[in-house]
Design a protein around this motif. Structure first.
Motif, PDB file in Angstrom:
ATOM      1  N   PRO A 181       0.798  -1.229   0.000  1.00 47.45           N
ATOM      2  CA  PRO A 181       0.000   0.000   0.000  1.00 47.45           C
ATOM      3  C   PRO A 181       0.829   1.276   0.000  1.00 47.45           C
ATOM      4  O   PRO A 181       0.476   2.246  -0.677  1.00 47.45           O
ATOM      5  N   ALA A 182       1.937   1.306   0.741  1.00 48.60           N
ATOM      6  CA  ALA A 182       2.735   2.531   0.830  1.00 48.60           C
ATOM      7  C   ALA A 182       3.445   2.859  -0.473  1.00 48.60           C
ATOM      8  O   ALA A 182       3.964   3.964  -0.633  1.00 48.60           O
ATOM      9  N   GLU A 183       3.467   1.909  -1.405  1.00 42.94           N
ATOM     10  CA  GLU A 183       4.149   2.118  -2.686  1.00 42.94           C
ATOM     11  C   GLU A 183       3.184   2.401  -3.825  1.00 42.94           C
ATOM     12  O   GLU A 183       3.609   2.802  -4.906  1.00 42.94           O
ATOM     13  N   ARG A 184       1.893   2.172  -3.603  1.00 46.10           N
ATOM     14  CA  ARG A 184       0.937   2.286  -4.705  1.00 46.10           C
ATOM     15  C   ARG A 184       0.410   3.700  -4.896  1.00 46.10           C
ATOM     16  O   ARG A 184       0.271   4.169  -6.023  1.00 46.10           O
ATOM     17  N   ALA A 185       0.061   4.365  -3.815  1.00 40.43           N
ATOM     18  CA  ALA A 185      -0.524   5.710  -3.913  1.00 40.43           C
ATOM     19  C   ALA A 185      -0.467   6.374  -2.550  1.00 40.43           C
ATOM     20  O   ALA A 185      -0.510   5.703  -1.518  1.00 40.43           O
ATOM     21  N   ASP A 186      -0.371   7.709  -2.548  1.00 37.00           N
ATOM     22  CA  ASP A 186      -0.497   8.435  -1.289  1.00 37.00           C
ATOM     23  C   ASP A 186      -1.860   8.113  -0.683  1.00 37.00           C
ATOM     24  O   ASP A 186      -2.866   8.012  -1.402  1.00 37.00           O
ATOM     25  N   ALA A 187      -1.899   7.971   0.628  1.00 36.07           N
ATOM     26  CA  ALA A 187      -3.165   7.613   1.268  1.00 36.07           C
ATOM     27  C   ALA A 187      -3.217   8.163   2.680  1.00 36.07           C
ATOM     28  O   ALA A 187      -2.203   8.231   3.375  1.00 36.07           O
ATOM     29  N   VAL A 188      -4.412   8.572   3.075  1.00 38.61           N
ATOM     30  CA  VAL A 188      -4.706   8.924   4.460  1.00 38.61           C
ATOM     31  C   VAL A 188      -5.914   8.079   4.843  1.00 38.61           C
ATOM     32  O   VAL A 188      -7.008   8.281   4.317  1.00 38.61           O
ATOM     33  N   THR A 189      -5.697   7.113   5.727  1.00 37.77           N
ATOM     34  CA  THR A 189      -6.682   6.065   5.975  1.00 37.77           C
ATOM     35  C   THR A 189      -7.141   6.064   7.426  1.00 37.77           C
ATOM     36  O   THR A 189      -6.328   5.876   8.337  1.00 37.77           O
ATOM     37  N   PRO A 190      -8.434   6.259   7.677  1.00 32.32           N
ATOM     38  CA  PRO A 190      -8.935   6.156   9.053  1.00 32.32           C
ATOM     39  C   PRO A 190      -9.071   4.697   9.468  1.00 32.32           C
ATOM     40  O   PRO A 190      -9.477   3.846   8.671  1.00 32.32           O
ATOM     41  N   VAL A 191      -8.710   4.404  10.706  1.00 31.31           N
ATOM     42  CA  VAL A 191      -8.857   3.061  11.265  1.00 31.31           C
ATOM     43  C   VAL A 191      -9.726   3.200  12.513  1.00 31.31           C
ATOM     44  O   VAL A 191      -9.279   3.741  13.526  1.00 31.31           O
ATOM     45  N   GLY A 192     -10.956   2.712  12.418  1.00 31.99           N
ATOM     46  CA  GLY A 192     -11.965   3.013  13.414  1.00 31.99           C
ATOM     47  C   GLY A 192     -11.707   2.549  14.827  1.00 31.99           C
ATOM     48  O   GLY A 192     -11.630   3.373  15.753  1.00 31.99           O
ATOM     49  N   PRO A 193     -11.584   1.229  15.088  1.00 32.52           N
ATOM     50  CA  PRO A 193     -11.503   0.777  16.486  1.00 32.52           C
ATOM     51  C   PRO A 193     -10.381   1.404  17.303  1.00 32.52           C
ATOM     52  O   PRO A 193     -10.628   1.857  18.425  1.00 32.52           O
ATOM     53  N   PRO A 194      -9.137   1.478  16.796  1.00 33.94           N
ATOM     54  CA  PRO A 194      -8.107   2.144  17.603  1.00 33.94           C
ATOM     55  C   PRO A 194      -8.123   3.663  17.490  1.00 33.94           C
ATOM     56  O   PRO A 194      -7.350   4.336  18.167  1.00 33.94           O
ATOM     57  N   ASN A 195      -8.990   4.200  16.623  1.00 27.99           N
ATOM     58  CA  ASN A 195      -9.054   5.646  16.388  1.00 27.99           C
ATOM     59  C   ASN A 195      -7.702   6.180  15.920  1.00 27.99           C
ATOM     60  O   ASN A 195      -7.165   7.161  16.430  1.00 27.99           O
ATOM     61  N   TRP A 196      -7.156   5.503  14.919  1.00 29.91           N
ATOM     62  CA  TRP A 196      -5.890   5.883  14.314  1.00 29.91           C
ATOM     63  C   TRP A 196      -6.132   6.486  12.933  1.00 29.91           C
ATOM     64  O   TRP A 196      -7.121   6.175  12.265  1.00 29.91           O
ATOM     65  N   LEU A 197      -5.183   7.311  12.512  1.00 32.47           N
ATOM     66  CA  LEU A 197      -5.154   7.811  11.148  1.00 32.47           C
ATOM     67  C   LEU A 197      -3.800   7.435  10.560  1.00 32.47           C
ATOM     68  O   LEU A 197      -2.757   7.813  11.099  1.00 32.47           O
ATOM     69  N   LEU A 198      -3.808   6.656   9.480  1.00 29.03           N
ATOM     70  CA  LEU A 198      -2.573   6.224   8.826  1.00 29.03           C
ATOM     71  C   LEU A 198      -2.333   7.091   7.603  1.00 29.03           C
ATOM     72  O   LEU A 198      -3.219   7.257   6.762  1.00 29.03           O
ATOM     73  N   GLN A 199      -1.132   7.624   7.503  1.00 25.76           N
ATOM     74  CA  GLN A 199      -0.774   8.587   6.454  1.00 25.76           C
ATOM     75  C   GLN A 199       0.479   8.076   5.750  1.00 25.76           C
ATOM     76  O   GLN A 199       1.529   7.928   6.369  1.00 25.76           O
ATOM     77  N   SER A 200       0.380   7.788   4.457  1.00 22.70           N
ATOM     78  CA  SER A 200       1.534   7.257   3.735  1.00 22.70           C
ATOM     79  C   SER A 200       1.768   8.038   2.452  1.00 22.70           C
ATOM     80  O   SER A 200       0.833   8.566   1.844  1.00 22.70           O
ATOM     81  N   THR A 201       3.036   8.102   2.050  1.00 22.03           N
ATOM     82  CA  THR A 201       3.424   8.821   0.837  1.00 22.03           C
ATOM     83  C   THR A 201       4.352   7.952   0.004  1.00 22.03           C
ATOM     84  O   THR A 201       5.309   7.367   0.522  1.00 22.03           O
ATOM     85  N   THR A 202       4.065   7.878  -1.288  1.00 25.27           N
ATOM     86  CA  THR A 202       4.845   7.005  -2.167  1.00 25.27           C
ATOM     87  C   THR A 202       6.222   7.570  -2.488  1.00 25.27           C
ATOM     88  O   THR A 202       7.151   6.815  -2.771  1.00 25.27           O
TER      89      THR A 202
END
Length: 563
Positions: A353-374
């Motif tokens: 995933p970190a190599e395919r496209a920039d993404a900002v992904t919410p993860v509900g149960p832990p209340n995390w936000l994952l932010q990745s850049t290619t």
């Protein structure tokens, strides 16, 4: 460690194939062999560190965790050595399995290994050894477990003992009890907390999912496999995003010295046929992590796994970490249970995933936000819902990444006065491009925090309530290192160039812009977004190449509204 030549045709991202995993397993097993003692029952690895469980328990840990590696490798020569160790250990060398003791953990590894290799090891033992081993393991069925992933150790032991017909009623009771117990901690969407509270970390994958799924798979129980396999598949949708483009897993949570055990759930999904990942992506993520650590000092000149992350590093250890603790990494070799002709070994690698496209992904149960850049392969985790103060700084910082480690100077924190503590974290929501939470400081002030992310840029807003007027507030950003990505932090509202401000008579809002990037020449941080206050509890955020958003700090939640 000597590995085969890279196969760039089949594995264009890592060069690793099944042969590399086999060679790594063989090298790790060969390296520990000289440290066997007491007839092979104990493995006392060198070094002056001892866990809080003591030397005898540490030696059992060395046996059990490397036995598990031999089981995944299905190495008959190595398994014969461990059979001799089993005979010696159950003849009086090993400590008993008792309530909440470390031998309960290791009994699970022994039982799982015996179950996986039954025709190669267990069935070849003489009756006396089998009787002693079953009796030693049997104590795990009624041993009191700590209320966390430990509840699954009796499940794992019970699965094996039930299969061989030993104390079947007690075995099934232990299985049912442990599986029922983890239901208390399942929060949906593939996520467990490791016991009460909000303890989110790698124990989700290498324990809470691993043991139930392997039990269901080995028992050939379609109902349990549907239940636990379905949860694992959903978990992997988020979990796959925790690996950087260089193979690094997210540097968050306890027991980080287990290193490439982080790959266990990735392989497990392929093993049980419950995964959203393609075979090529599965191998790319797993091999990327193995390669990441092997190239960065995880193995010393003797071929032994060190106590640390890259090389030796006491910062990532806990009181329970003994000389052989890193061999929990053996779980990362569960993929070797898949046959050589399985697509996970034969398909070409595909990007993660970190190599395919920039993404900002919410993860509900832990209340995390994952932010990745290619562009740099970095993954950042914005933490607005995980807390375990026993093992700080790996749980309560505002952010973690695949390229940084928490610093002793309190990176990614908010100081109210001279207090950077963050306890009583209350999730306030997570959505497309944002996450929010509220926490309490040691002095009793409440801080409501929200992060908005786009590309590599972050807007970090903190509403401080209940502090005395004139209290100094300071915010910190990403830790810096001589080598690695560049960390930036700039004031936006309520902060001086030194990133400090003071509280007013009421609630006071402080906003900073942050960025962690490997890009050589990024757009200046202050040109990426415009931030304006709109009253005491509202904020307007206008991305230079994106939408305008309104952030509302409510009494019980934070709302982010597109304008």
């Amino acid at each position: 460690m000597h590995l085969p030549p890279a196969d760039d045709a089949r594995s264009p991202y890592t060069g690793y194939t099944r042969a590399h995993w086999e060679a790594a397993a063989d090298a790790l097993l060969a390296a520990v062999e000289p440290y066997a003692s007491e007839g092979g029952a104990l493995y006392h690895l060198p070094g002056d560190r001892q866990s809080w469980s003591g030397r005898l328990s540490d030696g059992l840990e060395g046996y059990a965790r490397t036995l598990l590696l031999a089981a995944f490798r299905r190495d008959e020569t190595a398994l014969q050595r461990y059979a001799e160790g089993l005979a010696a250990g159950t003849a009086g060398v090993w400590p008993r399995v008792e309530d909440r003791g470390q031998p309960l953990v290791e009994a699970a590894s022994v039982a799982l290994a015996l179950r996986l290799t039954r025709p190669l090891l267990w069935d070849r033992l003489d009756d006396g050894v089998r009787q002693r081993a079953a009796a030693w393991l049997g104590d795990a069925l009624t041993a009191d477990a700590w209320p966390c992933n430990w509840e699954l150790f009796p499940v794992t032991v019970g699965g094996f003992l039930d299969e061989i017909g030993y104390e079947t009623a007690a075995s099934r009771k232990a299985i049912d009890h442990g599986l029922a117990r983890i239901e208390d901690w399942y929060l949906g969407d593939g996520w467990y907390t490791d016991g009460d509270g909000r303890k989110f970390d790698y124990y989700n994958g290498w324990a809470m999912h691993l043991y139930p799924v392997l039990h269901a798979w080995l028992a050939d129980d379609p109902r349990l496999l549907e239940l636990y396999g379905g949860r694992l598949s959903r978990h992997l949708e988020d979990y796959a995003r925790l690996f950087g483009g260089d193979g690094a897993p997210m540097h968050q949570g306890r027991s980080l010295t287990y290193r490439f055990a982080t790959t266990a759930p990735v392989w497990l999904g392929a093993l049980c046929g419950r995964t959203p990942l393609s075979p090529g992506e599965t191998r790319r993520l797993a091999s990327g992590a193995l390669k990441y650590f092997l190239e960065r000092g995880a193995v010393d000149e003797r071929g032994l796994l060190t106590l640390g992350w890259h090389g030796p590093d006491p910062a990532v250890l806990q009181g329970y970490s003994g000389p052989a603790s890193p061999y929990w990494a053996s779980k990362g070799f569960v993929g070797l249970l898949l046959p050589p002709d399985h697509p996970v070994w034969t398909a070409p690698e595909e990007p993660g995933p970190a190599e395919r496209a920039d993404a900002v992904t919410p993860v509900g149960p832990p209340n995390w936000l994952l932010q990745s850049t290619t562009s740099d392969g970095l993954v950042r985790l914005h933490n607005h819902g995980s807390e375990d103060v026993r093992y700080d700084p790996y749980y309560t910082r505002l952010a973690y990444s695949t390229a940084t480690a928490p610093s002793s100077s309190y990176d990614n924190s908010v100081f109210v006065g001279d207090d950077p503590s963050r306890t009583g974290i209350e999730p306030l929501g997570v959505g497309e491009g944002w996450a929010a939470s509220r926490h309490t400081t040691g002095g009793g002030a409440r801080v409501t925090s929200a992060v908005l992310a786009r590309g590599a840029v972050e807007v970090r807003a903190h509403l401080v309530c209940g502090a005395e007027p004139g209290t100094t507030v300071r915010v910190t950003g990403w830790p810096t290192a001589e080598r690695g990505p560049r960390a930036e932090l700039a004031p936006a509202l309520g902060l001086s160039p030194a990133l400090t401000g003071t509280t007013g008579d009421g609630d006071t809002l402080f906003v900073a812009l942050a960025r962690l990037t490997g890009e050589a020449d990024p757009v200046p941080l202050t040109e990426t977004v415009d931030v304006r206050a709109d009253g005491q509890r509202e904020l307007r955020v206008h991305w230079s190449e994106g939408p305008e958003l309104r952030v509302v700090f409510g009494a019980t939640a934070v709302e982010v509204i597109a304008e």
